[in-house]
Design an enzyme around this catalytic site. Structure first.
Site, PDB file in Angstrom:
ATOM      1  CG  ASN A  82      -6.519  -0.481   1.083  1.00 15.26           C
ATOM      2  OD1 ASN A  82      -5.882  -0.258   0.198  1.00 15.26           O
ATOM      3  ND2 ASN A  82      -6.167  -0.865   2.191  1.00 15.26           N
TER       4      ASN A  82
ATOM      5  CB  CYS B 273      -1.126  -0.035   1.233  1.00 18.47           C
ATOM      6  SG  CYS B 273      -1.972  -1.340   1.116  1.00 18.47           S
TER       7      CYS B 273
ATOM      8  CG  HIS C 191      -3.170   3.778   1.630  1.00 19.81           C
ATOM      9  ND1 HIS C 191      -3.679   3.392   0.540  1.00 19.81           N
ATOM     10  CD2 HIS C 191      -2.974   2.872   2.685  1.00 19.81           C
ATOM     11  CE1 HIS C 191      -4.023   2.132   0.534  1.00 19.81           C
ATOM     12  NE2 HIS C 191      -3.487   1.553   1.808  1.00 19.81           N
TER      13      HIS C 191
END
Ligand code: UT7
Length: 325
Positions: free
Chosen positions: A282, A115, A252
């Protein structure tokens, strides 16, 4: 001291057509729309079509970024693509994108920091542009996490989604102006002691399978809050700016509770936080460039704005980027 600064010329994004809602997920595993919204802020995510690969998403986002940057693809001499879901073990998905865009010069490679991938990728491209070794970079975050999810694990399958985002950077000589455009500072961090908290249980060298994502959500959450704050503080300190000077906070998109908590801790008001996790879930390395593109297109992020990005992911890896748009 570098003589060049990397200026963001444009950005673009692409999402697969198929929307997967929370209520559909509730028919697949023991969960509910209410739980997912309350614990994560996610309402829906996109899922790549059969045969639609990470490179397809990356290429679509890249074409839009190049158009938005008002340059020709042939002017790009560096492609850095962040992904944990490449089309193949090798070659890098970046070279598939390069070929499809008709680019035959420069370098193209993938970066793998889960990520935090986009933060690592843009930091890497920035270093090459600052050194003068390359001139124009395409930095992409692209993922098809739907392919590595265990669709029977409610702790992970409700969280992730597919998508891609890209930015075009150009290395320009520093002009010394007070509010000079470009990347001001980048921070990359890793601590491999925590690799078993978020990982994929397969790979070419270990199991010769692709494997599935495994996550100790609560542990990741705990570390995310601390690590993100420390790296944001470092980035702001190095640049000599205060959190109140930040025009747009583009985190993020992991979990709305983490974004809200971090923004609150730094006194960044809600209206300056770009949130897309509700619509995209996500999307790992794709989440920051997807959010950047949404906020530029809807007129929030404008030239001259101070934009702070941060991410945390498997490894653990984490990092932050401060840029004058
Ligand atoms: O992007 C890379 C970095 N990743 C992250 O930043 C993710 C960080 N972690 C998180 O976002 C959160 O930890 C999650 C959203 C994954 C989970 O939220 P949580 O508030 O930490 O929940 P939990 O894991 O502590 O689970 C609480 C309860 C458990 O039940 P018991 O043991 O209390 O009975 C879980 O079994 O919620 C249960 N649960 C669910 N219930 C309904 C877990 N997943 C679900 C679900 N639906 N999908």
């Amino acid at each position: 001291m570098s003589t060049h600064r990397s200026v963001i010329l444009g950005c673009g994004s692409y999402l697969p057509e198929r929307v997967l809602s929370n209520s559909e997920l509730a028919k697949m595993v023991d969960t509910s729309d209410e739980w997912i919204v309350e614990r994560t802020g996610i309402r829906e995510r996109r899922i790549a079509a059969e045969g639609e690969c990470t490179s397809d998403l990356a290429i679509a986002a890249s074409r839009r970024a190049i158009e938005n940057a008002e340059i020709e693809a042939g002017e790009i001499d560096l492609i850095v693509l962040a992904t944990s879901t490449p089309d193949y073990t090798f070659p890098a998905t970046a070279v598939t994108v390069q070929a499809e865009l008709g680019i035959t010069q420069g370098a193209a490679f993938d970066v793998q920091a889960v990520c935090t991938g986009f933060v690592y990728a843009i930091s890497t491209a920035n270093a090459f542009l600052q050194s003068g070794q390359h001139t124009r970079a395409l930095v992409i975050g692209a993922e098809t996490f739907s392919r590595i999810l265990d669709w029977e694990d409610r702790g992970t399958c409700v969280i992730f989604g597919d998508g891609a985002g890209a930015v075009v950077l150009e290395g320009r000589k520093l002009n010394g102006a007070a509010n000079e455009r470009g990347i001001i500072t980048t921070r990359m961090r890793a601590d491999g002691r925590y690799q078993d908290k978020l990982y994929v249980d397969g790979g070419p060298s270990s199991t010769q399978t692709t494997g599935h994502l495994r996550m100790e959500g609560r542990e990741v959450f705990k570390h995310a809050v601390v690590n993100i704050a420390s790296v944001m503080e470092e980035a702001l300190d190095e640049a000599g700016v205060d959190a109140k000077d930040v025009d747009w906070f583009v985190p993020h998109q992991a979990n709305k509770r983490i974004l809200d908590g971090t923004a609150r801790r730094f006194g960044i008001p809600e209206e300056r936080v770009v949130v897309t996790v509700d619509r995209h879930g996500n999307t790992s390395a794709a989440s920051i460039p997807l959010a950047l593109d949404v906020a530029q297109k809807d007129g929030r992020i404008k030239q001259g704005d101070l934009v702070l990005m941060e991410a945390m992911g498997g490894g653990f890896t984490w990092g932050a980027v401060l840029v004058r748009w």
